[in-house]
Design a protein around this motif. Structure first.
Motif, PDB file in Angstrom:
ATOM      1  N   LYS A 206      -9.885   0.526   4.172  1.00  0.00           N
ATOM      2  CA  LYS A 206      -8.437   0.707   4.083  1.00  0.00           C
ATOM      3  C   LYS A 206      -7.707  -0.493   4.691  1.00  0.00           C
ATOM      4  CE  LYS A 206      -4.724   3.970   5.254  1.00  0.00           C
ATOM      5  NZ  LYS A 206      -4.401   5.309   5.819  1.00  0.00           N
ATOM      6  N   ARG A 207      -8.204  -0.997   5.803  1.00  0.00           N
ATOM      7  CA  ARG A 207      -7.551  -2.132   6.457  1.00  0.00           C
ATOM      8  C   ARG A 207      -7.777  -3.425   5.680  1.00  0.00           C
ATOM      9  NH1 ARG A 207      -9.022  -0.561  12.756  1.00  0.00           N
ATOM     10  NH2 ARG A 207      -7.714   1.323  12.805  1.00  0.00           N
ATOM     11  N   PHE A 208      -8.968  -3.602   5.127  1.00  0.00           N
ATOM     12  CA  PHE A 208      -9.192  -4.768   4.254  1.00  0.00           C
ATOM     13  C   PHE A 208      -8.213  -4.742   3.081  1.00  0.00           C
ATOM     14  CE2 PHE A 208     -13.792  -5.499   5.662  1.00  0.00           C
ATOM     15  CZ  PHE A 208     -13.522  -6.740   6.190  1.00  0.00           C
ATOM     16  N   HIS A 209      -8.055  -3.570   2.491  1.00  0.00           N
ATOM     17  CA  HIS A 209      -7.168  -3.428   1.342  1.00  0.00           C
ATOM     18  C   HIS A 209      -5.727  -3.737   1.724  1.00  0.00           C
ATOM     19  CE1 HIS A 209      -4.802  -1.259  -1.752  1.00  0.00           C
ATOM     20  NE2 HIS A 209      -5.784  -1.596  -2.560  1.00  0.00           N
ATOM     21  N   GLU A 210      -5.304  -3.246   2.870  1.00  0.00           N
ATOM     22  CA  GLU A 210      -3.938  -3.504   3.338  1.00  0.00           C
ATOM     23  C   GLU A 210      -3.711  -4.998   3.545  1.00  0.00           C
ATOM     24  OE1 GLU A 210      -1.010  -2.465   7.152  1.00  0.00           O
ATOM     25  OE2 GLU A 210      -2.989  -1.537   6.991  1.00  0.00           O
ATOM     26  N   ARG A 211      -4.683  -5.656   4.135  1.00  0.00           N
ATOM     27  CA  ARG A 211      -4.538  -7.093   4.353  1.00  0.00           C
ATOM     28  C   ARG A 211      -4.466  -7.856   3.030  1.00  0.00           C
ATOM     29  NH1 ARG A 211      -8.703  -8.471   9.381  1.00  0.00           N
ATOM     30  NH2 ARG A 211      -7.600  -7.243  10.975  1.00  0.00           N
ATOM     31  N   ARG A 212      -5.246  -7.408   2.077  1.00  0.00           N
ATOM     32  CA  ARG A 212      -5.286  -8.088   0.787  1.00  0.00           C
ATOM     33  C   ARG A 212      -3.931  -8.031   0.072  1.00  0.00           C
ATOM     34  NH1 ARG A 212      -8.637 -11.720  -1.822  1.00  0.00           N
ATOM     35  NH2 ARG A 212      -9.171 -11.061  -3.928  1.00  0.00           N
ATOM     36  N   HIS A 213      -3.212  -6.912   0.243  1.00  0.00           N
ATOM     37  CA  HIS A 213      -1.999  -6.695  -0.548  1.00  0.00           C
ATOM     38  C   HIS A 213      -0.701  -6.803   0.255  1.00  0.00           C
ATOM     39  CE1 HIS A 213      -4.279  -5.603  -4.130  1.00  0.00           C
ATOM     40  NE2 HIS A 213      -5.114  -4.976  -3.311  1.00  0.00           N
ATOM     41  N   ASP A 214      -0.799  -7.002   1.553  1.00  0.00           N
ATOM     42  CA  ASP A 214       0.392  -7.207   2.381  1.00  0.00           C
ATOM     43  C   ASP A 214       0.595  -8.714   2.558  1.00  0.00           C
ATOM     44  OD1 ASP A 214       2.286  -7.520   4.396  1.00  0.00           O
ATOM     45  OD2 ASP A 214       1.567  -5.810   5.566  1.00  0.00           O
ATOM     46  N   PRO A 215       1.679  -9.281   2.035  1.00  0.00           N
ATOM     47  CA  PRO A 215       1.863 -10.737   2.121  1.00  0.00           C
ATOM     48  C   PRO A 215       1.923 -11.271   3.547  1.00  0.00           C
ATOM     49  CG  PRO A 215       3.885  -9.646   1.380  1.00  0.00           C
ATOM     50  CD  PRO A 215       2.796  -8.617   1.340  1.00  0.00           C
ATOM     51  N   PHE A 216       2.249 -10.403   4.487  1.00  0.00           N
ATOM     52  CA  PHE A 216       2.310 -10.840   5.882  1.00  0.00           C
ATOM     53  C   PHE A 216       0.934 -10.805   6.556  1.00  0.00           C
ATOM     54  CE2 PHE A 216       6.671  -9.372   5.066  1.00  0.00           C
ATOM     55  CZ  PHE A 216       7.379 -10.500   5.472  1.00  0.00           C
ATOM     56  N   LYS A 217      -0.054 -10.234   5.891  1.00  0.00           N
ATOM     57  CA  LYS A 217      -1.382 -10.123   6.484  1.00  0.00           C
ATOM     58  C   LYS A 217      -2.459 -10.829   5.661  1.00  0.00           C
ATOM     59  CE  LYS A 217      -0.494  -5.696   8.791  1.00  0.00           C
ATOM     60  NZ  LYS A 217      -0.945  -4.286   8.969  1.00  0.00           N
ATOM     61  N   GLN A 218      -2.082 -11.399   4.530  1.00  0.00           N
ATOM     62  CA  GLN A 218      -3.087 -11.987   3.652  1.00  0.00           C
ATOM     63  C   GLN A 218      -3.824 -13.154   4.295  1.00  0.00           C
ATOM     64  OE1 GLN A 218      -0.918 -12.843   0.049  1.00  0.00           O
ATOM     65  NE2 GLN A 218      -1.116 -10.747  -0.744  1.00  0.00           N
ATOM     66  N   TRP A 219      -3.188 -13.808   5.253  1.00  0.00           N
ATOM     67  CA  TRP A 219      -3.843 -14.925   5.929  1.00  0.00           C
ATOM     68  C   TRP A 219      -5.077 -14.467   6.708  1.00  0.00           C
ATOM     69  CZ3 TRP A 219      -4.425 -14.728  11.223  1.00  0.00           C
ATOM     70  CH2 TRP A 219      -3.616 -13.820  11.918  1.00  0.00           C
TER      71      TRP A 219
END
Length: 308
Positions: A206-219
């Motif tokens: 779930k957290r990997f997915h959130e990072r993948r699709h949240d522009p503020f976390k993609q880094w």
């Protein structure tokens, strides 16, 4: 994204083998590039890995406790500076477990002149030719300072091992040498803590997915992270062996289940504050460690044996 994308994406033609009871492993139905996270994984995320709570800690309760603990860290830092002590806290754990979040909450309100986070990138050519621990030594604190490692020399026992960036001989040497290296730090009067954050597989997805699709976390998402999605069990085996060899009386591990990041941040702060004496310490404000989610490295290994 080429190869990295394929490694982070479960393929229908090659589903993961069924686990105990015939249930398919979570990664078999997970596509990190699909903007919709699967409902069944979402429902299981918080309780994954045997997490004992049905709900996350409410924001109001979290912020109230956090403020009290941050005030205690201000007191602790003042004590460290006045007494010329040195404090090192190593944060290790699975990808997405919240190491950086724990560190940022500790550092948020204390004096940045005498506190810092260390998060090293991959070693340079020169560093690869050095004694393995050498590049970390220069980041240890001087008198009056505290240093929080966001990953550390334990990269060798985790990501380097699982991803094949080192040999098994190098891993064996590390597991032998790490307790001796840490004993040197403790004998030199460094106050030394090791905190390992673990997270259930569905919560990690779930957290990997959130990072993948949240522009503020993609880094935060790297090729290594994508490759790690299908290697949860490999990391579990590496984690267990690391704890068996490096949980010692001199430098013990504390393991925190971090499915709820709010609870994990508070627990990490309590682990340090409860074990140190300093002027003005308010034990009631600190509170007690929650044994449901925070245990010693030895107890965590015992729990793993029980589940096996």
């Amino acid at each position: 994204m080429g190869k990295a994308k394929d490694e982070g994406k479960a393929k229908d033609e090659k589903p993961d083998k069924a686990g105990k009871g015939g249930k398919a492993r979570p990664t078999a139905a997970f596509d990190i590039d699909n903007p919709v996270f699967p409902d069944d994984l979402d429902e299981r995320a918080l309780k994954s890995g045997g997490y004992p709570y049905d709900d996350k800690l409410k924001r109001g309760a979290y912020e109230e406790q956090l403020q009290k603990l941050q005030l205690e860290f201000i007191k602790l830092q003042g004590h460290i500076e006045a007494k010329g002590e040195r404090l090192v806290v190593v944060f290790e754990g699975r990808d997405t477990s919240g190491k950086g979040g724990c560190i940022s909450r500790i550092l948020e309100r204390i004096n940045p002149r005498h506190s810092r986070s260390v998060a090293l990138s991959k070693p340079t050519d020169a560093e690869r030719g050095q004694w393995y621990f050498q590049r970390y030594i220069s980041h240890l604190p001087t008198k009056g300072d505290l240093v929080l490692f966001d990953r550390s020399w334990y990269n060798r026992a985790g990501v380097e091992r699982v991803m094949g960036f080192c040999t098994e001989e190098q891993v064996a040497r590390f597991l032998r040498d790490a307790p001796e290296f840490e004993a040197l730090l403790v004998r030199d009067d460094i106050r030394f803590f090791k905190i390992y954050l673990t997270v259930g597989q569905e919560m990690q997805l779930k957290r990997f997915h959130e990072r993948r699709h949240d522009p503020f976390k993609q880094w935060k998402v790297t090729d290594i992270d994508l490759a790690a999605i299908s290697k949860y069990d490999d990391y579990s085996r590496a984690e267990a062996e690391m704890l068996r060899h490096t949980h010692t009386a001199v430098s013990p591990w504390t393991v925190i289940n971090a499915n709820d990041q709010r609870r994990a941040r508070l627990e990490a702060m309590r682990v340090v504050l409860n074990r140190l004496d300093y002027a003005g310490k308010d034990a009631a404000a600190i509170g007690v460690i929650d044994p449901k989610i925070t245990v010693s490295g030895a107890e965590y290994l015992d729990r793993l044996k029980t589940k096996a």
